[in-house]
Design a protein around this motif. Structure first.
Motif, PDB file in Angstrom:
ATOM      1  N   GLU A  49      33.855  18.774  40.118  1.00 13.96           N
ATOM      2  CA  GLU A  49      33.582  19.764  41.157  1.00 13.96           C
ATOM      3  C   GLU A  49      34.866  20.438  41.634  1.00 13.96           C
ATOM      4  N   MET A  50      35.944  19.671  41.782  1.00 11.78           N
ATOM      5  CA  MET A  50      37.213  20.253  42.225  1.00 11.78           C
ATOM      6  C   MET A  50      37.741  21.246  41.194  1.00 11.78           C
ATOM      7  N   LEU A  51      37.605  20.917  39.927  1.00 13.77           N
ATOM      8  CA  LEU A  51      38.038  21.825  38.873  1.00 13.77           C
ATOM      9  C   LEU A  51      37.265  23.139  38.957  1.00 13.77           C
ATOM     10  N   VAL A  52      35.963  23.049  39.111  1.00 10.92           N
ATOM     11  CA  VAL A  52      35.123  24.244  39.227  1.00 10.92           C
ATOM     12  C   VAL A  52      35.542  25.069  40.444  1.00 10.92           C
ATOM     13  N   ILE A  53      35.762  24.404  41.566  1.00 13.63           N
ATOM     14  CA  ILE A  53      36.159  25.115  42.787  1.00 13.63           C
ATOM     15  C   ILE A  53      37.508  25.799  42.607  1.00 13.63           C
ATOM     16  N   ARG A  54      38.479  25.090  42.047  1.00 11.93           N
ATOM     17  CA  ARG A  54      39.825  25.668  41.888  1.00 11.93           C
ATOM     18  C   ARG A  54      39.813  26.885  40.968  1.00 11.93           C
ATOM     19  N   ILE A  55      39.097  26.813  39.871  1.00  8.36           N
ATOM     20  CA  ILE A  55      39.024  27.960  38.954  1.00  8.36           C
ATOM     21  C   ILE A  55      38.266  29.105  39.609  1.00  8.36           C
ATOM     22  N   ALA A  56      37.147  28.796  40.252  1.00  7.18           N
ATOM     23  CA  ALA A  56      36.334  29.844  40.866  1.00  7.18           C
ATOM     24  C   ALA A  56      37.086  30.565  41.983  1.00  7.18           C
ATOM     25  N   ARG A  57      37.858  29.838  42.765  1.00  7.16           N
ATOM     26  CA  ARG A  57      38.550  30.533  43.855  1.00  7.16           C
ATOM     27  C   ARG A  57      39.673  31.428  43.329  1.00  7.16           C
ATOM     28  N   LEU A  58      40.249  31.101  42.171  1.00  8.74           N
ATOM     29  CA  LEU A  58      41.232  32.007  41.585  1.00  8.74           C
ATOM     30  C   LEU A  58      40.576  33.258  41.018  1.00  8.74           C
ATOM     31  N   ALA A  59      39.273  33.184  40.758  1.00  8.95           N
ATOM     32  CA  ALA A  59      38.528  34.340  40.257  1.00  8.95           C
ATOM     33  C   ALA A  59      37.898  35.145  41.394  1.00  8.95           C
ATOM     34  N   ASP A  60      38.119  34.728  42.619  1.00  8.99           N
ATOM     35  CA  ASP A  60      37.563  35.416  43.788  1.00  8.99           C
ATOM     36  C   ASP A  60      38.095  36.842  43.838  1.00  8.99           C
ATOM     37  N   LYS A  61      37.249  37.778  44.189  1.00  5.25           N
ATOM     38  CA  LYS A  61      37.659  39.182  44.203  1.00  5.25           C
ATOM     39  C   LYS A  61      37.807  39.745  45.614  1.00  5.25           C
ATOM     40  N   ARG A  62      37.688  38.873  46.627  1.00  2.07           N
ATOM     41  CA  ARG A  62      37.906  39.351  47.999  1.00  2.07           C
ATOM     42  C   ARG A  62      39.373  39.738  48.182  1.00  2.07           C
ATOM     43  N   LYS A  63      39.624  40.676  49.057  1.00  2.10           N
ATOM     44  CA  LYS A  63      40.981  41.173  49.279  1.00  2.10           C
ATOM     45  C   LYS A  63      41.874  40.155  49.985  1.00  2.10           C
ATOM     46  N   ASP A  64      41.284  39.248  50.769  1.00  2.00           N
ATOM     47  CA  ASP A  64      42.081  38.320  51.565  1.00  2.00           C
ATOM     48  C   ASP A  64      42.238  36.941  50.918  1.00  2.00           C
TER      49      ASP A  64
END
Length: 172
Positions: A49-64
């Motif tokens: 789950e941590m791996l999924v979260i870490r990769i997904a948050r680097l793919a986040d497209k929000r400006k902040d």
């Protein structure tokens, strides 16, 4: 610390999580007690789950959000900007299924999707996204980086990058 430094550090954490998951999977058959086995299964699920979260948050497209998108907008690199953008786009494409996993299995628990304590290999999609992230950092830095893991003066240095590629322990 620059945004590139921050993403490079996050990449090290991703590689460490992959390495640790692989080693725990190898050790499942050596669990001394049923509690040891159960503890390893819980740890494996948490790492996944941590791996999924870490990769997904680097793919986040929000400006902040500290992400690959922010890196492209705010970062400066020795490499040509287009090469970095192309590598970033590849990472974002490969991370899409991981983002979907995050939404459906980790963050929002899609109905019918349950947490499982069965041992699971890491999703191939997460491994490919991690490889692409390592490549992005290499391109942005203008040279291949080494990702090392050492827990003490008497232990071997682990080459996280080579371990990811080989799918098994590689010492430096």
């Amino acid at each position: 610390m620059t945004i590139l430094d921050e993403i490079e550090t996050e990449t090290w954490h991703i590689l460490t999580s992959i390495y640790t998951h692989q080693r725990l999977m190898e050790g499942l058959t050596k669990a001394g007690t049923r509690y040891d086995l159960a503890n390893q299964l819980v740890a494996l699920n948490a790492l996944l789950e941590m791996l999924v979260i870490r990769i997904a948050r680097l793919a986040d497209k929000r400006k902040d959000a500290r992400s690959v998108s922010m890196l492209i907008k705010r970062g400066s690199f020795p490499a040509p900007a287009q090469a970095v953008k192309d590598a970033a786009d590849k990472f974002l494409l490969l991370a899409e299924p991981v983002v979907k996993m995050r939404h459906e299995r980790v963050a929002h628990m899609k109905p019918g999707v349950l947490s499982s304590y069965d041992p699971q290999d890491l999703p191939v999609e997460a491994l490919r996204a991690a490889e692409s992230l390592v490549n992005l950092i290499d391109i942005a830095r203008g040279q291949p980086l080494s990702y090392k893991y050492k827990v003490g003066s008497m232990e071997s240095v682990i080459d996280l990058r080579a371990s990811l590629t080989a799918g098994e322990l590689v010492t430096a």
